[in-house]
Design a protein around this motif. Structure first.
Motif: not given
Length: 248
Positions: A44-49, A65-67, A74-78
């Protein structure tokens, strides 16, 4: 793979109200907080940055969000904040030097939202915790997984800044340690947590607002290819422990 939804799922979408989310909010989980809860499952959880600067810029998530790498970088779509982090990171020789410390201010931090049933009210609550705190909570859930439907727990937070500790402890004697109302709510709790409560929970802002917040934080956005924009946001600042909670 098809690119459409059919049958009863399509009917659910047809009848759904487009209100932008569940309307749920994070429950305040400050140092000194304590809740008697029922755990309804192990996932019962989610994760996010999230981004933010302690006591200066309140936490938020990017609408795009960036990849990230497996390590969370972050490595792409900053995002603009990722670019500010990278600007200082590339100039840093050591984590503790000026640019290393500045990079840390703009770095995306992994957070977890975890759901429980509050036995005082019988209603769902969702708390925002760091990865280490989530690991401590989930470790207790896994330890008692086979008896999870028979145990109440005390969810608590203590300490300050980097010394903050979050724990989930089983209630040994529910007859002795819980009130009649808490035991009643334990018995009446649903069989599973409503995961739709996580929808629309996070405070998202777009690129333009992220640039404004960088300027508000004192970063020269021209260094990463943006023009400083007039105006500022009314976003409140974090005033909790050093775990940078979201503003709900």
């Amino acid at each position: 793979m098809t690119n459409y939804t059919a049958g009863t799922d399509a009917l659910d979408a047809l009848n759904a109200t487009n209100d932008g989310g569940s309307g749920a909010e994070f429950t305040s989980f400050k140092s000194g907080s304590s809740f008697f809860v029922k755990v309804l499952g192990t996932a019962n959880l989610i994760t996010f940055y999230s981004y933010g600067i302690y006591k200066q810029i309140n936490s938020f998530v990017a609408d795009k969000p960036s990849k990230k790498s497996a390590a969370g970088y972050p490595v792409a779509d900053l995002t603009p904040w990722d670019k500010a982090w990278k600007y200082h990171k590339d100039l840093s020789q050591d984590f503790n030097d000026h640019h290393g410390q500045e990079a840390g201010k703009y770095r995306a931090k992994q957070r977890f939202a975890m759901g429980f049933i509050d036995l005082d009210t019988g209603e769902p609550i969702i708390v925002d915790v760091s990865k280490n705190q989530a690991q401590a909570i989930h470790g207790a859930i896994k330890k008692y997984e086979k008896r999870i439907d028979k145990l109440a727990f005390e969810l608590s937070k203590s300490g300050e800044s980097t010394g903050t500790v979050v724990s989930l402890t089983p209630v040994i004697d529910m007859e002795e340690d819980l009130t009649d109302k808490q035991r009643e709510n334990f018995s009446k709790a649903p069989a599973s947590f409503d995961m739709t409560l996580f929808d629309g929970l996070l405070f998202e802002i777009d690129e333009a607002e992220q640039v404004k917040l960088l300027t508000q934080a004192g970063f020269d956005v021209s260094l990463i290819g943006y023009s400083a924009q007039a105006g500022s946001t009314d976003a409140p600042t974090d005033d909790e422990d050093g775990s940078d909670p979201l503003p709900f």
